[in-house]
Design an enzyme around this catalytic site. Structure first.
Site, PDB file in Angstrom:
ATOM      1  N   GLY A 155       0.822  -1.199   0.000  1.00  0.00           N
ATOM      2  CA  GLY A 155       0.000   0.000   0.000  1.00  0.00           C
ATOM      3  C   GLY A 155       0.860   1.254   0.000  1.00  0.00           C
ATOM      4  N   ILE A 157       2.525   2.843   2.375  1.00  0.00           N
ATOM      5  CA  ILE A 157       3.803   2.747   3.074  1.00  0.00           C
ATOM      6  C   ILE A 157       4.659   1.643   2.460  1.00  0.00           C
ATOM      7  CG2 ILE A 157       4.906   2.287   5.297  1.00  0.00           C
ATOM      8  CD1 ILE A 157       2.420   3.491   6.639  1.00  0.00           C
ATOM      9  N   SER A 176       0.223  -9.784  -0.676  1.00  0.00           N
ATOM     10  CA  SER A 176      -0.965  -9.602   0.146  1.00  0.00           C
ATOM     11  C   SER A 176      -2.079 -10.338  -0.589  1.00  0.00           C
ATOM     12  CB  SER A 176      -1.320  -8.123   0.344  1.00  0.00           C
ATOM     13  OG  SER A 176      -1.768  -7.546  -0.867  1.00  0.00           O
ATOM     14  N   ARG A 177      -3.187 -10.557   0.090  1.00  0.00           N
ATOM     15  CA  ARG A 177      -4.250 -11.354  -0.529  1.00  0.00           C
ATOM     16  C   ARG A 177      -4.784 -10.723  -1.809  1.00  0.00           C
ATOM     17  NH1 ARG A 177      -5.325 -12.490   5.061  1.00  0.00           N
ATOM     18  NH2 ARG A 177      -5.353 -14.751   5.442  1.00  0.00           N
ATOM     19  N   THR A 236       6.114  -2.152  11.470  1.00  0.00           N
ATOM     20  CA  THR A 236       5.722  -0.781  11.822  1.00  0.00           C
ATOM     21  C   THR A 236       4.250  -0.560  11.508  1.00  0.00           C
ATOM     22  OG1 THR A 236       6.448   0.031   9.648  1.00  0.00           O
ATOM     23  CG2 THR A 236       8.037   0.176  11.459  1.00  0.00           C
ATOM     24  N   ARG A 238       0.811  -2.868  12.647  1.00  0.00           N
ATOM     25  CA  ARG A 238       0.029  -3.104  13.849  1.00  0.00           C
ATOM     26  C   ARG A 238       0.570  -4.354  14.525  1.00  0.00           C
ATOM     27  NH1 ARG A 238      -1.022   1.332  13.339  1.00  0.00           N
ATOM     28  NH2 ARG A 238      -3.045   2.407  13.256  1.00  0.00           N
ATOM     29  N   GLU A 267       0.123  -0.422  24.796  1.00  0.00           N
ATOM     30  CA  GLU A 267       1.023   0.734  24.776  1.00  0.00           C
ATOM     31  C   GLU A 267       0.565   1.751  25.816  1.00  0.00           C
ATOM     32  OE1 GLU A 267       1.306   2.283  20.812  1.00  0.00           O
ATOM     33  OE2 GLU A 267       2.029   0.394  19.956  1.00  0.00           O
ATOM     34  N   HIS A 286       6.519   3.342  19.404  1.00  0.00           N
ATOM     35  CA  HIS A 286       5.497   3.783  18.450  1.00  0.00           C
ATOM     36  C   HIS A 286       5.757   5.214  17.962  1.00  0.00           C
ATOM     37  CE1 HIS A 286       1.104   2.861  17.135  1.00  0.00           C
ATOM     38  NE2 HIS A 286       1.814   3.402  16.162  1.00  0.00           N
TER      39      HIS A 286
END
Length: 323
Positions: A155, A157, A176-177, A236, A238, A267, A286
Site C-alpha cells: 500500500g 507505506i 498480500s491477498r 511498523t 500493527r 502501549e 510507536h
C-alpha cells in the site's frame, strides 16, 4: 459559553506548541494531558467536563461504554482519517461528531528503514559499546545489497519501503491477498505467489498491512519458523498482525536473526513484557508518525476542525460507512 477541550496522550508535551490554538479565542479552553489513562474510568474522571477531545492515533480506544461515560462530549477529533479504536456507530448514537486530520505516510516508511538498518548493522550494540567503553567492533553487519526484501502489503507505506529497498540494490518481492501481478510490476516488484513463499525467500520481511480479522495473527509460530535463520522481521504496522508471544520465543530460541518493531498490543509497553528483554530485538515506542511535520498537520487541522464545528459546518468527518 466557553467549551472545554482536552488533548489526550500528549506524551512529549508538544501539542499546544504545534498549532495556533489561540485562534479559537475565548470560545474554547484547551488543556493537554501527558498521562496515558489505562481505564475508561480514569479517562472519564480526567475529561468528563469536556465537550471536545483530541486523540492521537489509536492510543485511547473509544468504545460505546466510554461514550456513555462522557455525556458532555460533542466533538471527537483523531489524528489521521482512520481510527479503528473509535466506535463510530456509538459516537453517532451519543450525538458525537467525529473528525480526522491529514497524515503523511512518509515518516513511518522512513522509520521502517531506521529499524532495518539498525538491525542489519547492529547500531544500538555498537553505539552503546562506544559510549560506555565496550569493545571496539564486536559485531559483523549484514549486507542489504543483493539480498531480498519481502514486503507484506504493498500500500502507501509498503510501496515507499519497496522503493528504498530497490535503491539499496535489493531484490524486492511483495505479497498480500489482493495484490496482483500488474500492481506489483507497476512498482518494479515481483509478486510472491503465497505468504509462505514470501517468508521463505525474504532476508528482510517488512510488515505493512492494515489490521483486520483476516490479518490478525497472520504471522504466528509456524510462519516465523518458515523464515530464514539469517532473516530479520520488521513491523511498523500493527502489533496484532504478528503473534507477540511467538515472536518473543523466536528471538529467544534463534529462529530468526532479529526483529524490529514500533508497535505493541499494549502501549505503553508494560515493564515486564518479554520483548523488552528479548535478544536481537530493536524496539521503539510507536514513533512511526511522530515527526514535527505530522504533528503540525494533526494539531493544526484539529484547530481547524474545532473552528468549523463551532461555525456549524464540520469538516473531515468520519462515518461508519467510510470505515
Amino acid at each position: 459559553m466557553t467549551l472545554h477541550c482536552a488533548v489526550l496522550d500528549d506524551f512529549q508535551g508538544v501539542a499546544l506548541s504545534h498549532a495556533d490554538w489561540s485562534s479559537l479565542g475565548d470560545a474554547v479552553e484547551v488543556r493537554a494531558l501527558r498521562t496515558h489513562f489505562t481505564s475508561e474510568e480514569d479517562v472519564a474522571d480526567a475529561v468528563g467536563d469536556c465537550e471536545i477531545l483530541v486523540v492521537m492515533r489509536e492510543r485511547t480506544p473509544f468504545a460505546a461504554s466510554l461514550f456513555a461515560r462522557l455525556p458532555r462530549l460533542r466533538l471527537l477529533i483523531t489524528s489521521g482519517m482512520r481510527n479503528a479504536s473509535i466506535d463510530l456507530a456509538a459516537a453517532a448514537r451519543h450525538g458525537v461528531t467525529v473528525c480526522g486530520t491529514a497524515s503523511s505516510s512518509t515518516p513511518p516508511a522512513e522509520l521502517t528503514w531506521a529499524l532495518i538498518l539498525g538491525l542489519a548493522r547492529h547500531v544500538v550494540e555498537e553505539s552503546t559499546a562506544l559510549r560506555h567503553g565496550g569493545p571496539w567492533q564486536s559485531t559483523i553487519g549484514s549486507d542489504l545489497h543483493g539480498r531480498r526484501l519481502a514486503v507484506l502489503g504493498l500500500g502507501k507505506i509498503g510501496t515507499q519501503v519497496a522503493r528504498v529497498g530497490k535503491a539499496f540494490g535489493m531484490e524486492v518481492t511483495a505479497w498480500s491477498r489482493n495484490l496482483t501481478d500488474e500492481r506489483a510490476a507497476e512498482h518494479g516488484v515481483v509478486r510472491a505467489k503465497s505468504l509462505d513463499e514470501l517468508l521463505e525467500a525474504g532476508d528482510v520481511v517488512s510488515v505493512h498491512l492494515q489490521l483486520s480479522d483476516r490479518t490478525r495473527g497472520l504471522i504466528g509460530a509456524a510462519e516465523l519458523r518458515r523464515m530464514r535463520g539469517t532473516a530479520y522481521l520488521v513491523n511498523t504496522s500493527r502489533a496484532a498482525i504478528v503473534d507477540q508471544q511467538a515472536l518473543a520465543r523466536a528471538l529467544r530460541e534463534g529462529w530468526i536473526a532479529g526483529a524490529g518493531s514500533d508497535v505493541f498490543e499494549t502501549e505503553p509497553l508494560p515493564a515486564d513484557d518479554p520483548l523488552r528483554t528479548a535478544p536481537r530485538f530493536l524496539g521503539l515506542p510507536h514513533l512511526g508518525y511522530v515527526t514535527h511535520g505530522n504533528y503540525e498537520r494533526y494539531y493544526g487541522e484539529a484547530v481547524e476542525n474545532i473552528a468549523a464545528y463551532l461555525a456549524g459546518t464540520p469538516v473531515r468527518t468520519l462515518t461508519e460507512a467510510a470505515e
